[in-house]
Design an enzyme around this catalytic site. Structure first.
Site, PDB file in Angstrom:
ATOM      1  N   ARG A  74       0.994  -1.184   0.048  1.00 15.25           N
ATOM      2  CA  ARG A  74       0.065   0.147  -0.099  1.00 15.25           C
ATOM      3  C   ARG A  74       0.924   1.135  -0.056  1.00 15.25           C
ATOM      4  O   ARG A  74       1.752   1.379   0.941  1.00 15.25           O
ATOM      5  CB  ARG A  74      -0.930  -0.085   1.173  1.00 15.25           C
ATOM      6  CG  ARG A  74      -1.979  -1.241   1.126  1.00 15.25           C
ATOM      7  CD  ARG A  74      -2.785  -1.142   0.208  1.00 15.25           C
ATOM      8  NE  ARG A  74      -3.972  -2.102   0.172  1.00 15.25           N
ATOM      9  CZ  ARG A  74      -4.808  -2.205  -0.892  1.00 15.25           C
ATOM     10  NH1 ARG A  74      -4.728  -1.346  -2.062  1.00 15.25           N
ATOM     11  NH2 ARG A  74      -5.786  -3.033  -0.609  1.00 15.25           N
ATOM     12  N   ALA A  86     -10.673  -8.013  -0.956  1.00 14.27           N
ATOM     13  CA  ALA A  86     -11.399  -6.645  -0.708  1.00 14.27           C
ATOM     14  C   ALA A  86     -11.137  -5.918  -2.146  1.00 14.27           C
ATOM     15  O   ALA A  86     -10.301  -6.199  -2.704  1.00 14.27           O
ATOM     16  CB  ALA A  86     -10.927  -5.613   0.264  1.00 14.27           C
ATOM     17  N   GLU A 103     -14.511 -10.488  -5.614  1.00 15.08           N
ATOM     18  CA  GLU A 103     -13.327 -10.217  -5.272  1.00 15.08           C
ATOM     19  C   GLU A 103     -12.506 -11.327  -4.545  1.00 15.08           C
ATOM     20  O   GLU A 103     -11.281 -11.609  -4.570  1.00 15.08           O
ATOM     21  CB  GLU A 103     -13.355  -9.062  -4.165  1.00 15.08           C
ATOM     22  CG  GLU A 103     -13.747  -7.755  -4.663  1.00 15.08           C
ATOM     23  CD  GLU A 103     -12.761  -7.271  -5.740  1.00 15.08           C
ATOM     24  OE1 GLU A 103     -11.611  -7.671  -5.367  1.00 15.08           O
ATOM     25  OE2 GLU A 103     -13.149  -6.099  -6.524  1.00 15.08           O
ATOM     26  N   GLU A 107      -8.968 -12.303  -5.939  1.00 15.85           N
ATOM     27  CA  GLU A 107      -7.782 -12.197  -5.124  1.00 15.85           C
ATOM     28  C   GLU A 107      -7.427 -13.544  -4.481  1.00 15.85           C
ATOM     29  O   GLU A 107      -6.226 -13.474  -4.350  1.00 15.85           O
ATOM     30  CB  GLU A 107      -7.859 -11.118  -4.155  1.00 15.85           C
ATOM     31  CG  GLU A 107      -8.096  -9.722  -4.924  1.00 15.85           C
ATOM     32  CD  GLU A 107      -7.973  -8.546  -4.013  1.00 15.85           C
ATOM     33  OE1 GLU A 107      -8.168  -8.734  -2.707  1.00 15.85           O
ATOM     34  OE2 GLU A 107      -7.827  -7.119  -4.270  1.00 15.85           O
ATOM     35  N   GLU A 156      -1.146  -6.120  -7.162  1.00 14.58           N
ATOM     36  CA  GLU A 156      -1.523  -7.535  -6.978  1.00 14.58           C
ATOM     37  C   GLU A 156      -0.622  -8.770  -7.722  1.00 14.58           C
ATOM     38  O   GLU A 156      -1.063  -9.907  -7.241  1.00 14.58           O
ATOM     39  CB  GLU A 156      -2.987  -7.578  -7.526  1.00 14.58           C
ATOM     40  CG  GLU A 156      -4.074  -6.712  -7.024  1.00 14.58           C
ATOM     41  CD  GLU A 156      -5.433  -6.718  -7.436  1.00 14.58           C
ATOM     42  OE1 GLU A 156      -5.482  -7.392  -8.469  1.00 14.58           O
ATOM     43  OE2 GLU A 156      -6.409  -6.619  -6.928  1.00 14.58           O
TER      44      GLU A 156
END
Length: 209
Positions: A74, A86, A103, A107, A156
């Site tokens: 992040r 998320a 999601e 993910e 990701e």
């Protein structure tokens, strides 16, 4: 009698009068606005805030009461954070539970047969209108590789996943080892809700206040 005993402790919808509004920035996902808001006593004050489409998060819990966590970079935090699967509410009109299921599949490559609403959050209500609904997903099964066509990009690309016991996740949250807000809230909410076997949770399609 104190105010705590006489007032209903439940967030309520209210909108104070906005006498002027200006857009300061428009990005790919968010915008920043300044509203001039009429305050008690007839005075006004400027309030800057981020306009956000909203998000969903998924606390996936397996048959051994383990929580699925993924790690993602992040940039604003300059951290690798352990989080729940998320994503942004980026499909207009899509039911929130369907967004959450998408999601979880993209993910983490899992699907779930049992869904409940776990907790609703306002990320930082003094600076953003973002809403996050955290779902509890159970009765999980992995999605076979041949069915998983989602291609990861950017942050990701390298996103490891771990399963840890719910109790251990609580300890990590309370000891400052997990900082992502929906992850912390979801972990603590799931631990509290597990006391009655999750019977007190709202359905997955519960209305959002």
């Amino acid at each position: 009698m104190t105010a705590e005993n006489t007032m209903k402790v439940e967030d309520a919808e209210e909108s104070w009068n906005v006498v002027a509004s200006a857009e300061r920035f428009a990005g790919r996902i968010i915008t920043v606005r300044t509203d001039t808001v009429e305050m008690p006593g007839g005075v006004t004050a400027d309030r800057d805030y981020v306009v956000h489409p909203g998000s969903v998060a998924v606390l996936a819990l397996d048959g051994e009461d383990r929580v699925l966590l993924i790690r993602q970079y992040r940039h604003p935090a300059r951290r690798l954070l352990w989080e729940l699967p998320a994503g942004i509410r980026d499909v207009p009109g899509e039911p929130l539970v369907e967004c959450a299921a998408r999601e979880l599949a993209e993910e983490a490559a899992y699907r779930a047969r049992t869904w409940h609403t776990l907790v609703d959050l306002r990320t930082s209500p003094g600076m953003s209108d973002e809403r996050i609904r955290v779902f509890l997903a159970r009765d999980l099964e992995p999605i076979p590789d041949e069915e998983n066509t989602y291609v990861r990009h950017h942050e990701e690309t390298d996103m490891p996943a771990v399963w840890i016991p719910l109790g251990a996740a609580v300890d990590k949250a309370l000891n400052g080892m997990i900082h992502n807000s929906p992850a912390v809230a979801g972990i603590l909410a799931a631990y509290a809700a597990s006391a009655d076997g999750f019977k007190g949770l709202r359905p997955a399609d519960a209305p959002e206040a």
